[in-house]
Design a protein around this motif. Structure first.
Motif, PDB file in Angstrom:
ATOM      1  N   THR A   1       0.857  -1.182   0.000  1.00 36.16           N
ATOM      2  CA  THR A   1       0.000   0.000   0.000  1.00 36.16           C
ATOM      3  C   THR A   1       0.891   1.228   0.000  1.00 36.16           C
ATOM      4  OG1 THR A   1      -1.690  -1.172   1.257  1.00 36.16           O
ATOM      5  CG2 THR A   1      -1.799   1.231   1.301  1.00 36.16           C
TER       6      THR A   1
ATOM      7  N   GLU B   1      -4.532   6.358   1.417  1.00 35.91           N
ATOM      8  CA  GLU B   1      -3.911   5.074   1.098  1.00 35.91           C
ATOM      9  C   GLU B   1      -4.318   4.667  -0.310  1.00 35.91           C
ATOM     10  OE1 GLU B   1      -4.695   2.101   4.058  1.00 35.91           O
ATOM     11  OE2 GLU B   1      -3.588   3.203   5.596  1.00 35.91           O
TER      12      GLU B   1
ATOM     13  N   PRO C   1      -3.732   1.399  -2.945  1.00 34.66           N
ATOM     14  CA  PRO C   1      -3.133   0.068  -3.125  1.00 34.66           C
ATOM     15  C   PRO C   1      -2.172   0.080  -4.315  1.00 34.66           C
ATOM     16  CG  PRO C   1      -5.445   0.048  -3.787  1.00 34.66           C
ATOM     17  CD  PRO C   1      -5.168   1.412  -3.232  1.00 34.66           C
TER      18      PRO C   1
ATOM     19  N   SER D   1      -1.815  -2.084  -6.295  1.00 30.45           N
ATOM     20  CA  SER D   1      -2.538  -2.679  -7.429  1.00 30.45           C
ATOM     21  C   SER D   1      -3.206  -1.624  -8.311  1.00 30.45           C
ATOM     22  CB  SER D   1      -3.576  -3.689  -6.940  1.00 30.45           C
ATOM     23  OG  SER D   1      -4.518  -3.058  -6.087  1.00 30.45           O
TER      24      SER D   1
END
Length: 171
Positions: free
Chosen positions: A97, A109, A111, A113
């Motif tokens: 993260t 925050e 991710p 991804s």
């Protein structure tokens, strides 16, 4: 093979592995005002355990553009910056993260991804001009909002932090 040659071969293989894995990476030093400091689980550094960037350094990392509308501006805008996935790849980040923090200590925050090809960027220019602090600069995480419906959600809008100055990669 002699013992010496075996050790030399192993040492050479280890050096190559470290270099290709990014574990031995160091970045150039910023020559101007540092606008972004990245810390945490990174493998490339230039200041202790952090990576520090000035605008020139960021602009040399495979610059990209996004033309998109935003909920904070009028009409289409053209943003120039470094793709988040490109920056993270350079820093050896593949999971975790990102805690993105602004000049005023506001943080979000994101991710790791989210950092995909064709995804968000760290913008340092809008419509060809650098962004002042007053105009959401010097850095702004911008998603290509117009490219996909899932980039037009409250979650993504909340991740679009402006006046960005720090990233921390955590697992």
């Amino acid at each position: 093979m002699t013992s010496f040659l075996k050790h030399l071969t192993v040492a050479a293989a280890l050096a190559c592995a470290l270099a290709s894995s990014g574990l031995a990476d160091t970045l150039a030093q910023p020559q101007d005002t540092v606008v972004l400091t990245v810390s945490g689980d990174i493998t490339a550094t230039n200041s202790g355990e952090t990576a520090q960037f000035d605008i020139e350094m960021l602009s040399q990392i495979d610059p990209t553009t996004i033309e998109t509308t935003t909920i904070w501006t009028d009409g289409p805008q053209v943003f120039e910056g470094v793709a988040l996935n490109t920056l993270l790849t350079q820093l050896g980040v593949t999971t975790g993260t990102i805690v993105a923090t602004a000049i005023n200590d506001y943080s979000v925050e994101i991710p790791v991804s989210d950092a995909v090809a064709g995804g968000p960027m760290i913008a340092y220019k809008m419509n060809g001009a650098t962004m002042s602090v007053r105009d959401k600069g010097p850095l702004w995480i911008v998603y290509p909002y117009d490219s996909r419906a899932d980039y037009r959600t409250e979650v993504v809008y909340s991740r679009s932090i402006w006046q960005l100055d720090r990233l921390a990669v955590v697992q």
